[in-house]
Design a protein around this motif. Structure first.
Motif, PDB file in Angstrom:
ATOM      1  N   ASP A   7       0.730  -1.060   0.098  1.00 26.53           N
ATOM      2  CA  ASP A   7      -0.062   0.129   0.000  1.00 26.53           C
ATOM      3  C   ASP A   7       0.929   1.126  -0.134  1.00 26.53           C
ATOM      4  O   ASP A   7       1.159   1.789   1.101  1.00 26.53           O
ATOM      5  N   VAL A   8       1.253   1.902  -1.205  1.00 32.31           N
ATOM      6  CA  VAL A   8       1.941   2.888  -1.382  1.00 32.31           C
ATOM      7  C   VAL A   8       1.489   4.113  -0.704  1.00 32.31           C
ATOM      8  O   VAL A   8       2.419   5.080  -0.214  1.00 32.31           O
ATOM      9  N   VAL A   9       0.246   4.482  -0.633  1.00 37.79           N
ATOM     10  CA  VAL A   9      -0.408   5.435  -0.071  1.00 37.79           C
ATOM     11  C   VAL A   9      -0.163   5.582   1.367  1.00 37.79           C
ATOM     12  O   VAL A   9       0.202   6.364   2.049  1.00 37.79           O
ATOM     13  N   ALA A  10      -0.256   4.310   1.922  1.00 41.72           N
ATOM     14  CA  ALA A  10       0.002   4.381   3.512  1.00 41.72           C
ATOM     15  C   ALA A  10       1.414   4.427   3.763  1.00 41.72           C
ATOM     16  O   ALA A  10       1.794   5.286   4.758  1.00 41.72           O
ATOM     17  N   TYR A  11       2.638   4.258   2.729  1.00 44.19           N
ATOM     18  CA  TYR A  11       3.882   4.542   3.196  1.00 44.19           C
ATOM     19  C   TYR A  11       4.209   6.149   2.963  1.00 44.19           C
ATOM     20  O   TYR A  11       5.018   6.503   3.717  1.00 44.19           O
ATOM     21  N   VAL A  12       3.487   6.453   1.975  1.00 47.89           N
ATOM     22  CA  VAL A  12       3.770   8.198   1.718  1.00 47.89           C
ATOM     23  C   VAL A  12       3.200   8.779   3.236  1.00 47.89           C
ATOM     24  O   VAL A  12       3.676   9.900   3.482  1.00 47.89           O
ATOM     25  N   PRO A  39       7.197   3.012  -8.777  1.00 47.40           N
ATOM     26  CA  PRO A  39       7.808   4.097  -9.012  1.00 47.40           C
ATOM     27  C   PRO A  39       6.838   5.070  -9.830  1.00 47.40           C
ATOM     28  O   PRO A  39       7.019   5.044 -11.215  1.00 47.40           O
ATOM     29  N   SER A  40       5.989   5.907  -9.216  1.00 51.23           N
ATOM     30  CA  SER A  40       5.107   6.702  -9.996  1.00 51.23           C
ATOM     31  C   SER A  40       5.455   8.214  -9.782  1.00 51.23           C
ATOM     32  O   SER A  40       6.260   8.656  -9.193  1.00 51.23           O
ATOM     33  N   THR A  45       6.862  13.282  -7.022  1.00 56.14           N
ATOM     34  CA  THR A  45       6.552  14.621  -6.952  1.00 56.14           C
ATOM     35  C   THR A  45       6.340  14.653  -5.356  1.00 56.14           C
ATOM     36  O   THR A  45       6.800  15.892  -4.988  1.00 56.14           O
ATOM     37  N   ASP A  46       5.421  14.005  -4.553  1.00 55.55           N
ATOM     38  CA  ASP A  46       5.483  14.039  -3.220  1.00 55.55           C
ATOM     39  C   ASP A  46       6.818  13.807  -2.734  1.00 55.55           C
ATOM     40  O   ASP A  46       6.909  14.854  -1.671  1.00 55.55           O
ATOM     41  N   LEU A  70       9.274  10.127 -16.150  1.00 57.99           N
ATOM     42  CA  LEU A  70       8.195   9.065 -16.185  1.00 57.99           C
ATOM     43  C   LEU A  70       6.837   9.754 -16.892  1.00 57.99           C
ATOM     44  O   LEU A  70       6.450   9.148 -17.710  1.00 57.99           O
ATOM     45  N   ASN A  71       6.830  11.187 -16.656  1.00 61.96           N
ATOM     46  CA  ASN A  71       5.690  11.895 -17.427  1.00 61.96           C
ATOM     47  C   ASN A  71       5.791  13.061 -17.715  1.00 61.96           C
ATOM     48  O   ASN A  71       5.902  13.987 -16.785  1.00 61.96           O
TER      49      ASN A  71
END
Length: 91
Positions: A7-12, A39-40, A45-46, A70-71
């Motif tokens: 859960d990457v949101v939880a990590y952030v 790797p998004s 950005t965050d 990436l973008n």
């Protein structure tokens, strides 16, 4: 984290909480873990914005560059990167 280790949101979110407690090394480790999983553009950005908050502009530039790799059209990363580049030329 044990229930949803990916859960990457939880990590952030946890990284930001730890940062608020001045636990920057632990926060950085969580950002890095999130990036290993996903790797998004948003996580880079965050990370860049967080690095700016803790007065690490060179590392922030690298994070924004990765987000833009990436973008290339990511507006928040591009604006932050351009502002940092402009500020570094003013010194």
């Amino acid at each position: 984290m044990k229930q949803k280790p990916d859960d990457v949101v939880a990590y952030v979110r946890l990284a930001k909480l730890l940062s608020d407690q001045n636990k920057t090394e632990a926060a950085l480790a969580l950002f890095q873990q999130a990036l290993k999983i996903e790797p998004s553009v948003q996580i880079y950005t965050d990370l860049g914005m967080w690095l700016l908050d803790i007065q690490k502009p060179e590392e922030a530039i690298a994070a924004f560059q990765e987000a833009l790799r990436l973008n290339p059209g990511h507006q928040n990363a591009a604006q932050a990167f351009n502002k940092l580049q402009h500020n570094s030329h003013d010194r």
